[in-house]
Design an enzyme around this catalytic site. Structure first.
Site, PDB file in Angstrom:
ATOM      1  N   LYS A  30       0.818  -1.215   0.000  1.00 10.59           N
ATOM      2  CA  LYS A  30       0.000   0.000   0.000  1.00 10.59           C
ATOM      3  C   LYS A  30       0.855   1.269   0.000  1.00 10.59           C
ATOM      4  O   LYS A  30       0.497   2.257  -0.643  1.00 10.59           O
ATOM      5  CB  LYS A  30      -0.963   0.006   1.181  1.00 10.59           C
ATOM      6  N   THR A  31       1.993   1.250   0.732  1.00 13.58           N
ATOM      7  CA  THR A  31       2.837   2.449   0.759  1.00 13.58           C
ATOM      8  C   THR A  31       3.416   2.724  -0.623  1.00 13.58           C
ATOM      9  O   THR A  31       3.503   3.883  -1.056  1.00 13.58           O
ATOM     10  CB  THR A  31       3.973   2.282   1.782  1.00 13.58           C
ATOM     11  N   GLU A 215      -3.941   4.469   5.928  1.00 16.04           N
ATOM     12  CA  GLU A 215      -4.546   3.845   7.123  1.00 16.04           C
ATOM     13  C   GLU A 215      -5.928   4.444   7.405  1.00 16.04           C
ATOM     14  O   GLU A 215      -6.265   4.801   8.538  1.00 16.04           O
ATOM     15  CB  GLU A 215      -3.633   4.031   8.349  1.00 16.04           C
ATOM     16  N   GLN A 245      -7.925  -4.490   9.561  1.00 23.42           N
ATOM     17  CA  GLN A 245      -6.861  -4.111  10.485  1.00 23.42           C
ATOM     18  C   GLN A 245      -7.242  -2.886  11.323  1.00 23.42           C
ATOM     19  O   GLN A 245      -6.365  -2.187  11.829  1.00 23.42           O
ATOM     20  CB  GLN A 245      -5.566  -3.836   9.718  1.00 23.42           C
ATOM     21  N   ARG A 621       1.784 -10.456  10.805  1.00 25.00           N
ATOM     22  CA  ARG A 621       3.119  -9.888  11.041  1.00 25.00           C
ATOM     23  C   ARG A 621       4.210 -10.863  10.613  1.00 25.00           C
ATOM     24  O   ARG A 621       5.362 -10.474  10.451  1.00 25.00           O
ATOM     25  CB  ARG A 621       3.325  -9.560  12.524  1.00 25.00           C
TER      26      ARG A 621
END
Length: 762
Positions: A30-31, A215, A245, A621
């Site tokens: 996403k970044t 986010e 999330q 994670r």
């Protein structure tokens, strides 16, 4: 620029100017999409760098976004408005402080300073802090502000709530008098600035043609309103997030904002990033299966081209001590196999779980780092130094005054401070302004302190910021005070690190050589407009001195709670702190009903679904190897609690799990979660195993508690459970525990310092 993107990523990056929702799963890039989208818009001439506003939630993420854009395009990024909600609102309010009703040098209260200010307010107004605890008042005020409500907008349902509203009103008056704002106030004041001032609102609506939000699932009600105001002039809103999330409801995050955005803005333009570049198949399939039990999701399914990888290893131990010892053995094996310590993470739902794990790692000589402790700008000695600096910039800051007026001790007692407060209230002034009205020796000591602050400000006005900080921590007496403290070495090191932090800030902000106490000025009106904005507003310093800019930076950093990774040590942290991080090997501990999901959440559907999202975050994670561990009993808050397996284990298909310990049979009377159907049935039973119980490996073959000596294999009698045999011992002294196989009720774990056991002589 887009050659290395997959098809959905490329679609998101190259969208025309329109509202869009990018549903980005964990590890889906996403970044990269956000930063490439910004670079694409600039490079294709659709917008100038000054026409983009990009918002995220942590300073770390903001810095990463700036760095990535810089690596793609050779542009000066100082003109970009990229930052956190709080940081960008601070920047906007600095530029329009008069219109916002704020002094130019307003200061920011971090969470701890806000609490201290509320405590001071309650005491000054004679309010019962047992009936109205400061933390509860703080939550009420912040909750109201995050909903966009001033005291007059909050409904008074009863006399108790009416009193809270009155306290909220008193608090607003106090903050305005002292020239300070808290974190929620930054957002509310910036929202009100746009909502009530049409020229300013139109200016920013015309300027920012593309608003990008990272986010998005973590936004609260007020942040969503602020964004919609900015986009009201026809700007394109590009929201990236993952409703699976959303784990910050306790901080006001509203997961429903994503569905609202899809309905109100995106209107069908929803792009799903589902290809995961982080984890193997078993990990992703487990996460998908788990989160599918939540209702109202926007929906996505993570997948990977990396293959299935290893199954998730599951271990169930009789006690938390044995769980911790097993974890240490497994960590030691991972390190022996060549894993970096920093790529091994131990996650837990509650901070209280860490003590046993820390003790086991420490005893084994394995280096570890615990997240969740105080960040640098939150440490006592650093906050003391910052308080001196804040007083030099604004002597009317009563919170900073109260923090250091008698620290280091200078003979100013509680009675003197009480008199000072009385005078300040009587004449409606700050504490500093009321000093001259306090008589006697106490008043003389107060005057000396006030004179010292004035002297420090005068002596350092022309100095560069790092030299100013160094002078203040020395002349304030902080260094000398901590030198007398046997444990003060670390605090002195932190004070010296503050000088380094100031130097780094000056360098990053391009303020080298400027006098710390003299305000920066915007370029003249005739100067080049783009250059003027880049130079004067690059970090919101127009009209501020380097000192004031640094103090704002420190307050914003203290409020940024994102964990940092990278140390050569095993990483211990709560699941909340782990969000945004990734590791080669992850241990998720304490997967027990009442712990994960937490007992405070399981009675409400919304709470349970947030816990499930938290588990989803924990699972995703892990890159390569994932462990689940649980204990049949554990010591928490001084009490032994007996646990059932978390329902989350039954929501993950068996083909993804590899049990490293036998599924030990328990008595027919103990409820368990169904292994099929996905729900909780309190009447479901697991038949008692016909196999003999597997004795846990003992940490100790014998322990002494009081005058009694216990050993493995010994017969004992308990008043309630009857006769049994000790099959395992762990801990020592008051922490000693015994695993006992009772003849009638099966295996139990008891704290030997509490349980009254009689030894059966053989």
């Amino acid at each position: 620029m887009i050659d290395k993107l997959n098809a959905p990523q490329r679609e998101a990056v190259t969208l025309p100017a329109q509202h869009a929702l990018v549903l980005a799963g964990a590890g889906s890039g996403k970044t990269r999409v956000l930063t490439t989208r910004m670079a694409w818009l600039i490079q294709t001439g659709q917008v100038s760098p000054l026409g983009i506003l990009a918002v995220t939630f942590t300073n770390k993420a903001a810095r990463e976004m700036v760095a990535r854009v810089s690596s793609i395009l050779p542009i000066d990024t100082r003109g970009l408005w990229i930052g956190t909600f709080h940081g960008l609102c601070n920047r906007m309010l600095r530029a329009h402080h008069r219109d916002a009703g704020l002094p130019q040098a307003f200061q920011i209260l971090d969470t701890a300073d806000q609490l201290a200010a509320i405590k001071r307010l309650l005491k000054a107004n004679g309010i019962d802090d047992e009936k109205y605890p400061a933390r509860d008042v703080q939550r009420f005020i912040n909750g109201a502000k995050e909903d966009g409500l001033r005291p007059g907008d909050v409904e008074a349902h009863d006399s108790f709530r009416r009193r809270l509203i009155e306290i909220y009103t008193l608090y607003e008056t106090q903050c305005q008098r002292e020239g300070v704002v808290d974190f929620p106030e930054l957002l509310l004041r910036a929202y009100e600035l746009l909502a009530r001032n049409e020229p300013i609102r139109s200016h920013y609506q015309r300027r920012f043609r593309h608003v990008l939000v990272d986010e998005f699932q973590d936004t609260n009600t007020l942040q969503y309103k602020w964004l919609t105001l900015l986009a009201g002039g026809g700007a394109s809103l590009f929201a990236v997030g993952d409703d699976d999330q959303s784990i910050y409801a306790f901080r006001g995050a509203n997961v429903g904002n994503m569905a609202d955005f899809e309905r109100d803005y995106a209107r069908g333009t929803v792009i799903r990033l589902e290809q995961n570049y982080r984890s193997f198949g078993h990990i992703l399939d487990s996460a998908n299966a788990l989160i599918s039990h939540n209702n109202g999701r926007l929906g996505k399914n993570l997948w990977t081209e990396q293959g299935e990888g290893e199954q998730i290893r599951v271990v169930e131990q009789p006690t938390d001590l044995l769980e911790a010892q097993w974890l240490v053995d497994e960590v030691r094996g991972l390190i022996s196999d060549g894993r970096d310590r920093s790529q091994i993470a131990v996650l837990y739902r509650s901070n209280a779980q860490s003590r046993v794990i820390e003790h086991a790692l420490f005893s084994s000589g394995i280096a570890y780092k615990v997240y969740g402790g105080l960040r640098f700008f939150e440490r006592q000695e650093v906050k003391h130094a910052l308080a001196y600096l804040r007083l030099m910039a604004n002597a009317d800051d009563d919170t900073s005054w109260m923090r250091v007026v008698n620290f280091p001790p200078r003979g100013i007692g509680a009675r003197t401070l009480e008199l000072l407060g009385d005078q300040a209230r009587a004449y409606d002034t700050s504490l500093a302004s009321a000093v001259a009205r306090v008589p006697g020796k106490g008043g003389s000591n107060l005057a000396q302190f006030a004179t010292m602050i004035q002297r420090l400000a005068a002596e350092t006005r022309e100095l560069p910021l790092p030299e100013m900080v160094e002078h203040v921590i020395d002349q304030s007496g902080l260094i000398a005070h901590y030198q007398q403290d046997r444990e003060g070495a670390d605090r002195i090191e932190n004070l010296k690190e503050l000088i380094t932090a100031a130097a780094a800030f000056v360098s990053e902000a391009n303020l080298d050589g400027l006098p710390a106490g003299i305000a920066l000025q915007a370029p003249a009106a005739g100067d080049n407009a783009a250059s003027a904005e880049s130079d004067a507003l690059r970090v919101g310093f127009d009209g501020l001195s380097p000192l004031m800019a640094f103090l704002s930076h420190a307050a914003l950093e203290a409020g940024d709670n994102q964990a940092q990774a990278g140390q050569d040590a095993v990483q211990l942290m709560t699941v909340h702190a782990a969000k945004g991080l990734e590791f080669d090997a992850v241990f998720i501990t304490g997967i027990e009903e009442g712990l994960f999901p937490h007992e405070n959440s399981i009675l409400e559907q919304a709470g349970l679904e947030e816990e499930r999202r938290l588990m989803y975050v924990a699972i995703t994670r892990a890159r390569e190897r994932l462990y689940f561990s649980l204990a049949q009993s554990r010591m928490l808050h001084g009490q032994t609690r007996y646990a059932m397996r978390s329902r989350f284990l039954s929501e993950i298909p068996d083909e993804h799990l590899k049990w490293l310990t036998p599924k030990q049979g328990l008595s027919d009377s103990e409820p368990r979660w169904k292994s099929s159907g996905g729900g909780f049935d309190p009447y479901a039973r697991i038949p008692k195993s016909s196999a003999a119980p597997v004795a846990p490996r003992s940490v100790s073959s014998g322990v002494t508690v009081g005058s009694q000596q216990f050993r493995v294999g010994q017969g004992v009698r308990h008043a309630r459970f009857g006769e049994g045999t000790i099959i395992g011992l762990s801990g020592s002294g008051i922490d000693a525990q015994a695993q006992i196989q009772f003849r009638d009720v099966g295996a139990k774990t008891l704290a030997l310092g509490i349980a009254k056991l009689d030894i059966i002589q053989s």
